[in-house]
Design a protein around this motif. Structure first.
Motif, PDB file in Angstrom:
ATOM      1  N   ILE A 195       0.845  -1.200   0.000  1.00 36.32           N
ATOM      2  CA  ILE A 195       0.000   0.000   0.000  1.00 36.32           C
ATOM      3  C   ILE A 195       0.879   1.249   0.000  1.00 36.32           C
ATOM      4  O   ILE A 195       0.610   2.223  -0.711  1.00 36.32           O
ATOM      5  CB  ILE A 195      -0.890   0.004   1.261  1.00 36.32           C
ATOM      6  N   GLU A 238       0.973   4.256  -2.599  1.00 33.09           N
ATOM      7  CA  GLU A 238       0.763   5.666  -2.222  1.00 33.09           C
ATOM      8  C   GLU A 238       1.931   6.532  -2.694  1.00 33.09           C
ATOM      9  O   GLU A 238       1.749   7.660  -3.142  1.00 33.09           O
ATOM     10  CB  GLU A 238       0.574   5.794  -0.706  1.00 33.09           C
ATOM     11  N   TYR A 242      -8.509   0.310   0.888  1.00 32.83           N
ATOM     12  CA  TYR A 242      -8.045  -0.902   0.228  1.00 32.83           C
ATOM     13  C   TYR A 242      -8.822  -2.111   0.742  1.00 32.83           C
ATOM     14  O   TYR A 242      -8.532  -2.611   1.847  1.00 32.83           O
ATOM     15  CB  TYR A 242      -6.543  -1.075   0.458  1.00 32.83           C
TER      16      TYR A 242
END
Lengths: 467, 467
Positions: free
Chosen positions: A292, A296, B289
């Motif tokens: 993640i 990002e 997510y």
């Protein structure tokens, strides 16, 4: 030494002879913090052991009308710990124990004289996270952080000290000891004296115990250093990142000089910077899921593409991350070692940063001073270091304060204010009329009088000399 | 009608005749909120248009020493909007505009009489998130949320109202209008009057504009309803989840009766509950997510395995999620429709919840009352509904207050306090001595006097009748 000998004897009776100091060396040592080159030694330095002794000292101070200044780690940048009117310098250094790390409730109870980094590492050992990390975290104390409502690099995602303080044990100026609230995450029970105490710069009471909220520890982070060809674009990029829905865990701005001077100051850090680069952003994202974080970071890179940037440096290892953070945290020291300077702690809504930076430079041109700007751009918090360099002493004393006044007027005009995290203390107090009306200042002063009718506690701070 | 006719004429001159009401119907309408069955009508209801009119009204109230009570959406549960001493009922309803949603700075500026859900939806349309969602969000106003420091289901991850308030326009009791702070994320500039005003229940000033911090919107959530065979284990599970490093976006507790009564009250919601089930946890995780959320839900399931639970219900669709949330949000109404009751808003560090629940039941046994408990367990915030049912009026009036006092003593003994999010208002004020020393209460009262020397603003709230 003009200190009342009877009061001195009573002080000795309260804390013991070995914790009362009247020698010049000790007084001078406790007479300064990190604020420019000011030195205001107290008449006597006292080192109490606990809240009860502090209570007795404050009762004495009221009886004899002795100004009393709480003194922490002396890392402050607004002169809050300076004994402007002499009197008692109340060093908190013996209240230095972590009392309890409560893993069941994700809380810590601590005394004030614990180094912030020590506290952060102690909770990290239990898998917990205290996010507030002032640049001085290696030397400042948690008590001072509460007194000044300190921020730091992670405030942009995690908030400032006030967002973690649940409850405080405070010795009031009249010697009474209270807990301001409860050890709960929510509280709608009477006026919020906890939050009134946070950021009150040692003028309303002496904080002797602190209960802080903790979070579960994050296990991963991605850190990148982004060079911009235009400083103004670095500022613009800040709000663009948030508008894209990303909340970085740090978003720091450094002007070219800030980096150059720091690299000169710390020759063990090596970062190559092209001549054309005007500014950097240091950007961090954190969380528990590396994938993640990489995605990002990619999103951030996409946002950055609209600006003129040079090659981005990703810190791959812990050592590389530490080096970049060491660089960022050392800017203030580096500037200080370079020249006499004054530091302002301006803060605006983050989208206004480009206007603030441009305004500061043009005000500098008008009054003839150079400035080095850096800070917590994600919060809109820009530290402005005004450099004396080869300016005449006369101009330094007469012109610079006029320029600072204009900078603050600009800040307030942009819906910002004078200090984001350093406090007002001694050095900014005469600019308070820019942020507040007379009514408003009088209201604050009336609150001060409720707590401290004899004005014994940290006098000469926050309030302008003439109200 | 004893209201001073001269003052009435002046009120009419300030706001216009069509916004001044002295008829019984209007007075009674504005004489109650959602607190039990109390009705305290003001002598006159006034509906000002803006801060300037409010300023004139407060000056008048000072001139004539008229008690003045700010009235919001009247959804309060502590009687904060009741005109205990008659006088002026100041309805805020015309200050009902969202002034600006600032997408560049992630902020909203609003007047107070905007329904919280309307505000939340308005910012959601811009991809932004205001996380604070009291159960009454469909009818309460943001101004009341600030006055009471409201929480709600998402406070466990996102904090309460105070954590979003950056700046307030306030009309002080003397009629002066100030902004309490600045529109910045950080602020160390003087005493924090913004936070002093939040949760002061309309006793220190009238809030006329509010600047709130916003977050980027989260796009996904997972919601699950977990039935426990033992209520005490449901409470234990709460802190176990956090100890495992997970921060859910909601963690709600409902005793068996709370669910049963609600399902009876809303026959459009269908949830099957086995006879042996004593309590439920409603658990939500949110983020951007979905994969991460599923893995967090799995981690939560692993934590729950150590407890005796029945089959977990996962809400798969938006409709199913809405139904579960509707159920949770309707508990208070459902209980109210079932019996006369008193609601307490106890809050403790979350690990102490099992002790609190057990203590409440045993105190109930001692004094002969039944209670239905539910609330924001992740925050340690348990709403205790004490049910009159077939208790005699005499016992209701004499025994229950003794029981409530014991409940609060237990709460404070567990390092908790009287109210987590409803405020003290009228109904809890005579329990304040349990949470605070006399010194502490006098300090709060002195602050009140600084703001409001004539005690015109919302008198009869927060402070015990005898101090």
């Amino acid at each position: 030494m003009q200190f009342n000998p009877e009061a001195l004897q009573k002080l000795i009776r309260i804390v013991g002879e070995q914790f009362v100091f009247t020698d010049d060396e000790t007084r001078n040592h406790y007479g300064h913090d990190e604020t420019e080159d000011y030195v205001f030694p107290p008449s006597v330095v006292v080192k109490p052991a606990n809240a009860f002794e502090i209570s007795e000292i404050l009762k004495l101070a009221n009886d004899y009308k002795i100004p009393t200044t709480p003194i922490g780690a002396r890392t402050g940048l607004s002169g809050g710990a300076l004994s402007i009117y002499k009197g008692i310098g109340l060093s908190m250094e013996r209240l230095n124990k972590i009392i309890e790390i409560d893993e069941n409730n994700l809380q810590i109870t601590t005394e004030p004289a614990v180094i912030t980094q020590v506290l952060r590492e102690a909770v990290a050992e239990k898998g917990l996270f205290y996010p507030v990390d002032p640049s001085s975290q290696g030397s400042c104390w948690i008590g001072g952080n509460v007194a000044e409502n300190s921020g730091g690099a992670r405030a942009v995602k995690y908030g400032v000290t006030k967002d973690y303080v649940l409850n405080l044990e405070v010795v009031l100026p009249n010697g009474e000891i209270i807990w301001t609230g409860a050890n709960t995450l929510k509280n709608s029970t009477g006026y919020n004296l906890t939050q009134l105490m946070v950021g009150s710069e040692g003028t309303l009471g002496i904080i002797t115990k602190i209960v802080l909220k903790l979070l579960p520890q994050n296990s991963h982070s991605v850190l990148m250093l982004v060079p911009f060809y235009k400083a103004s674009q670095a500022c613009e990029a800040v709000s663009a990142i948030f508008r894209d829905g990303i909340v970085p865990s740090a978003l720091e701005f450094m002007e070219r000089d800030a980096i150059d001077w720091t690299l000169k100051y710390h020759d063990d850090i090596s970062v190559k910077v092209k001549d054309e680069v005007q500014a950097h952003l240091l950007i961090e994202v954190d969380g528990n899921y590396p994938d993640i974080l990489f995605s990002e970071a990619e999103k951030i890179m996409t946002v950055l593409e609209q600006f003129e940037i040079d090659e981005v440096l990703f810190a791959d290892t812990e050592d590389e991350k530490n080096a970049l953070w060491k660089m960022r945290r050392s800017v203030a020291e580096a500037v200080k070692s370079n020249s006499i300077y004054k530091e302002e702690d301006t803060v605006v809504p983050r989208y206004e940063l480009p206007k603030l930076l441009e305004g500061i430079k043009s005000i500098g041109n008008k009054y003839g001073f150079k400035s080095v700007c850096y800070g917590h751009a994600g919060d809109g918090n820009l530290h402005v270091n005004i450099i004396k360099s080869d300016m005449s002493d006369d101009n330094w004393l007469t012109q610079v304060p006029l320029g600072i006044r204009e900078i603050f007027e600009l800040t307030v005009g942009l819906k910002g204010t004078l200090s984001g995290e350093h406090g007002i203390g001694f050095v900014q107090k005469n600019y308070m009329d820019i942020a507040f009306t007379k009514t408003h200042l009088e209201l604050m002063e009336s609150i001060k009088r409720v707590f401290d009718p004899n004005n014994i506690l940290n006098p000469g701070k926050i309030f302008p000399d003439e109200l």
